[in-house]
Design a protein around this motif. Structure first.
Motif, PDB file in Angstrom:
ATOM      1  N   PRO A 123       0.800  -1.313   0.032  1.00  0.00           N
ATOM      2  CA  PRO A 123      -0.186  -0.055  -0.006  1.00  0.00           C
ATOM      3  C   PRO A 123       0.903   1.340   0.129  1.00  0.00           C
ATOM      4  CG  PRO A 123      -0.639  -1.497   1.597  1.00  0.00           C
ATOM      5  CD  PRO A 123       0.511  -2.137   1.145  1.00  0.00           C
ATOM      6  N   PRO A 124       0.398   2.234  -0.640  1.00  0.00           N
ATOM      7  CA  PRO A 124       1.201   3.449  -0.865  1.00  0.00           C
ATOM      8  C   PRO A 124       1.797   3.997   0.827  1.00  0.00           C
ATOM      9  CG  PRO A 124      -0.812   3.757  -1.837  1.00  0.00           C
ATOM     10  CD  PRO A 124      -0.958   2.503  -1.125  1.00  0.00           C
ATOM     11  N   ARG A 125       1.230   4.154   1.650  1.00  0.00           N
ATOM     12  CA  ARG A 125       1.813   4.737   3.029  1.00  0.00           C
ATOM     13  C   ARG A 125       2.959   3.466   3.498  1.00  0.00           C
ATOM     14  NH1 ARG A 125      -1.479   6.410   8.009  1.00  0.00           N
ATOM     15  NH2 ARG A 125      -1.539   8.405   6.526  1.00  0.00           N
ATOM     16  N   GLN A 126       2.879   2.459   3.425  1.00  0.00           N
ATOM     17  CA  GLN A 126       3.766   1.342   3.791  1.00  0.00           C
ATOM     18  C   GLN A 126       5.031   1.514   2.456  1.00  0.00           C
ATOM     19  OE1 GLN A 126       2.342  -2.665   4.133  1.00  0.00           O
ATOM     20  NE2 GLN A 126       0.819  -1.991   5.408  1.00  0.00           N
ATOM     21  N   ARG A 127       4.754   1.804   1.505  1.00  0.00           N
ATOM     22  CA  ARG A 127       5.736   1.805   0.589  1.00  0.00           C
ATOM     23  C   ARG A 127       6.643   2.997   0.792  1.00  0.00           C
ATOM     24  NH1 ARG A 127       3.992   2.668  -4.861  1.00  0.00           N
ATOM     25  NH2 ARG A 127       2.506   0.833  -4.535  1.00  0.00           N
ATOM     26  N   ALA A 128       5.826   4.437   1.303  1.00  0.00           N
ATOM     27  CA  ALA A 128       6.605   5.362   1.428  1.00  0.00           C
ATOM     28  C   ALA A 128       7.438   5.450   2.753  1.00  0.00           C
ATOM     29  CB  ALA A 128       5.590   6.464   1.567  1.00  0.00           C
ATOM     30  N   VAL A 129       7.134   4.632   3.597  1.00  0.00           N
ATOM     31  CA  VAL A 129       7.761   4.418   4.877  1.00  0.00           C
ATOM     32  C   VAL A 129       9.018   3.570   4.610  1.00  0.00           C
ATOM     33  CG1 VAL A 129       7.750   3.191   7.203  1.00  0.00           C
ATOM     34  CG2 VAL A 129       6.060   4.657   6.583  1.00  0.00           C
ATOM     35  N   VAL A 130       8.826   2.593   3.881  1.00  0.00           N
ATOM     36  CA  VAL A 130      10.002   1.724   3.351  1.00  0.00           C
ATOM     37  C   VAL A 130      11.042   2.305   2.616  1.00  0.00           C
ATOM     38  CG1 VAL A 130      10.758  -0.374   2.110  1.00  0.00           C
ATOM     39  CG2 VAL A 130       8.687  -0.568   3.609  1.00  0.00           C
ATOM     40  N   VAL A 131      10.477   3.174   1.558  1.00  0.00           N
ATOM     41  CA  VAL A 131      11.422   3.861   0.986  1.00  0.00           C
ATOM     42  C   VAL A 131      12.018   4.750   1.679  1.00  0.00           C
ATOM     43  CG1 VAL A 131      11.494   5.666  -1.187  1.00  0.00           C
ATOM     44  CG2 VAL A 131      10.174   3.486  -1.279  1.00  0.00           C
ATOM     45  N   LEU A 132      11.390   5.739   2.360  1.00  0.00           N
ATOM     46  CA  LEU A 132      12.195   6.658   3.294  1.00  0.00           C
ATOM     47  C   LEU A 132      13.138   6.219   4.169  1.00  0.00           C
ATOM     48  CD1 LEU A 132       9.202   9.127   3.730  1.00  0.00           C
ATOM     49  CD2 LEU A 132      11.068   9.629   2.192  1.00  0.00           C
ATOM     50  N   ARG A 133      12.969   5.104   4.655  1.00  0.00           N
ATOM     51  CA  ARG A 133      13.826   4.418   5.738  1.00  0.00           C
ATOM     52  C   ARG A 133      14.943   3.870   5.223  1.00  0.00           C
ATOM     53  NH1 ARG A 133      16.671   4.276   9.101  1.00  0.00           N
ATOM     54  NH2 ARG A 133      16.845   2.791  10.823  1.00  0.00           N
ATOM     55  N   PHE A 134      14.918   2.967   4.009  1.00  0.00           N
ATOM     56  CA  PHE A 134      15.963   2.091   3.585  1.00  0.00           C
ATOM     57  C   PHE A 134      16.430   2.653   2.409  1.00  0.00           C
ATOM     58  CE2 PHE A 134      13.288  -0.626   6.127  1.00  0.00           C
ATOM     59  CZ  PHE A 134      14.161  -1.149   7.184  1.00  0.00           C
ATOM     60  N   TYR A 135      15.712   3.511   1.682  1.00  0.00           N
ATOM     61  CA  TYR A 135      16.412   4.106   0.276  1.00  0.00           C
ATOM     62  C   TYR A 135      16.490   5.566   0.615  1.00  0.00           C
ATOM     63  CZ  TYR A 135      16.538   4.985  -4.633  1.00  0.00           C
ATOM     64  OH  TYR A 135      17.174   5.028  -5.954  1.00  0.00           O
ATOM     65  N   ASP A 136      16.247   6.267   1.287  1.00  0.00           N
ATOM     66  CA  ASP A 136      16.786   7.548   1.507  1.00  0.00           C
ATOM     67  C   ASP A 136      17.651   7.703   2.881  1.00  0.00           C
ATOM     68  OD1 ASP A 136      15.992   8.865  -0.596  1.00  0.00           O
ATOM     69  OD2 ASP A 136      14.132   9.826   0.211  1.00  0.00           O
ATOM     70  N   GLY A 137      17.354   6.602   3.739  1.00  0.00           N
ATOM     71  CA  GLY A 137      17.928   6.460   5.324  1.00  0.00           C
ATOM     72  C   GLY A 137      17.604   7.466   6.176  1.00  0.00           C
ATOM     73  N   LEU A 138      16.354   7.837   6.178  1.00  0.00           N
ATOM     74  CA  LEU A 138      15.738   8.683   7.037  1.00  0.00           C
ATOM     75  C   LEU A 138      15.332   8.054   8.577  1.00  0.00           C
ATOM     76  CD1 LEU A 138      13.501  10.969   5.224  1.00  0.00           C
ATOM     77  CD2 LEU A 138      15.644  11.342   5.656  1.00  0.00           C
ATOM     78  N   SER A 139      15.447   8.643   9.581  1.00  0.00           N
ATOM     79  CA  SER A 139      15.181   8.208  10.632  1.00  0.00           C
ATOM     80  C   SER A 139      13.778   8.061  11.077  1.00  0.00           C
ATOM     81  CB  SER A 139      15.742   8.981  12.058  1.00  0.00           C
ATOM     82  OG  SER A 139      15.097  10.116  12.350  1.00  0.00           O
ATOM     83  N   GLU A 140      12.953   7.409  11.982  1.00  0.00           N
ATOM     84  CA  GLU A 140      11.408   7.172  12.198  1.00  0.00           C
ATOM     85  C   GLU A 140      10.911   8.717  12.460  1.00  0.00           C
ATOM     86  OE1 GLU A 140      11.584   4.454  15.309  1.00  0.00           O
ATOM     87  OE2 GLU A 140      11.519   2.612  13.995  1.00  0.00           O
ATOM     88  N   ALA A 141      11.839   9.361  13.142  1.00  0.00           N
ATOM     89  CA  ALA A 141      11.283  10.929  13.630  1.00  0.00           C
ATOM     90  C   ALA A 141      11.126  11.649  11.962  1.00  0.00           C
ATOM     91  CB  ALA A 141      12.173  11.386  14.560  1.00  0.00           C
ATOM     92  N   GLU A 142      12.153  11.526  11.334  1.00  0.00           N
ATOM     93  CA  GLU A 142      12.142  12.116  10.264  1.00  0.00           C
ATOM     94  C   GLU A 142      11.156  11.707   9.156  1.00  0.00           C
ATOM     95  OE1 GLU A 142      16.929  13.431   9.500  1.00  0.00           O
ATOM     96  OE2 GLU A 142      16.184  11.417   9.169  1.00  0.00           O
ATOM     97  N   ILE A 143      10.788  10.561   9.200  1.00  0.00           N
ATOM     98  CA  ILE A 143       9.689  10.067   8.250  1.00  0.00           C
ATOM     99  C   ILE A 143       8.512  10.355   8.662  1.00  0.00           C
ATOM    100  CG2 ILE A 143       8.651   7.814   7.664  1.00  0.00           C
ATOM    101  CD1 ILE A 143      11.641   6.345   7.762  1.00  0.00           C
ATOM    102  N   ALA A 144       8.367  10.609  10.196  1.00  0.00           N
ATOM    103  CA  ALA A 144       7.187  10.994  10.675  1.00  0.00           C
ATOM    104  C   ALA A 144       6.825  12.423  10.470  1.00  0.00           C
ATOM    105  CB  ALA A 144       7.081  10.655  12.275  1.00  0.00           C
ATOM    106  N   ASP A 145       7.833  13.016  10.674  1.00  0.00           N
ATOM    107  CA  ASP A 145       7.558  14.594  10.319  1.00  0.00           C
ATOM    108  C   ASP A 145       7.341  14.511   8.820  1.00  0.00           C
ATOM    109  OD1 ASP A 145       7.642  17.410  10.691  1.00  0.00           O
ATOM    110  OD2 ASP A 145       9.819  17.330   9.704  1.00  0.00           O
ATOM    111  N   THR A 146       8.158  13.888   7.980  1.00  0.00           N
ATOM    112  CA  THR A 146       7.856  14.078   6.344  1.00  0.00           C
ATOM    113  C   THR A 146       6.415  13.686   6.179  1.00  0.00           C
ATOM    114  OG1 THR A 146      10.304  13.654   6.062  1.00  0.00           O
ATOM    115  CG2 THR A 146       8.663  13.142   4.300  1.00  0.00           C
TER     116      THR A 146
END
Length: 173
Positions: A123-146
């Protein structure tokens, strides 16, 4: 309309400069296209998504600058726009008959990769979280903010996505 003299910068109505926006686009575009590709699943939809979002952001650049973190704002806008696009398209793709299979001249080289297929099925939100976490290397806090969600939502979406990816890819992942 006033002329811009040499050495001066054109400003938009809100006080941000068009040169600032152009610099932002120039520096961020490769990363935004990669992020869009991971979100949409192909480079063509990625380019459309990035262009659509940058058009909207560019028209209100000064307000975006006042909020701070323009890159996070653009990423969140991309995730939201992709989710909306996905919802509209999901309804539009339901057809009674299959269209004629026409081989596309330029196809995505990652289209048949198992990991890529599994990622695209999320689903789009799960994909966005995975991409931001493992592809862009953002932290959980940065992903939450994004994405404009709580850190707990990021954790749960990541957990669900990883469980789905493991199930689809087997133990080798």
């Amino acid at each position: 309309m006033t002329a811009v003299l040499p050495g001066e910068r054109a400003t938009d109505r809100g006080g941000g400069t068009t040169a600032d926006f152009a610099d932002f686009v120039r520096m961020s575009l490769p990363g935004l296209l990669r992020y869009g590709h991971a979100l949409t699943g192909n480079p063509h939809d990625s380019a459309d998504l990035v262009q659509t979002v940058l058009e909207k952001v560019g028209s209100r650049w000064a307000a975006v600058l006042r909020k701070g973190e323009p890159l996070a704002y653009v990423r969140r806008s991309m995730a939201n726009a992709n989710t909306s696009r996905w919802r509209r398209r999901r309804r539009e793709d339901l057809v009674a008959e299959f269209p004629d299979a026409v081989a596309a001249a330029g196809h995505d080289r990652l289209e048949h990769e198992p990991l890529w297929q599994a990622l695209r099925a999320l689903p789009p939100r799960q994909r966005a979280v995975v991409v931001l976490r493992f592809y862009d290397g953002l932290s959980e806090a940065e992903i939450a903010d994004t994405l404009g969600v709580s850190p707990g939502t990021v954790k749960s979406q990541n957990s669900k996505a990883m469980a789905t990816l493991r199930a689809r890819l087997g133990d080798s992942a």
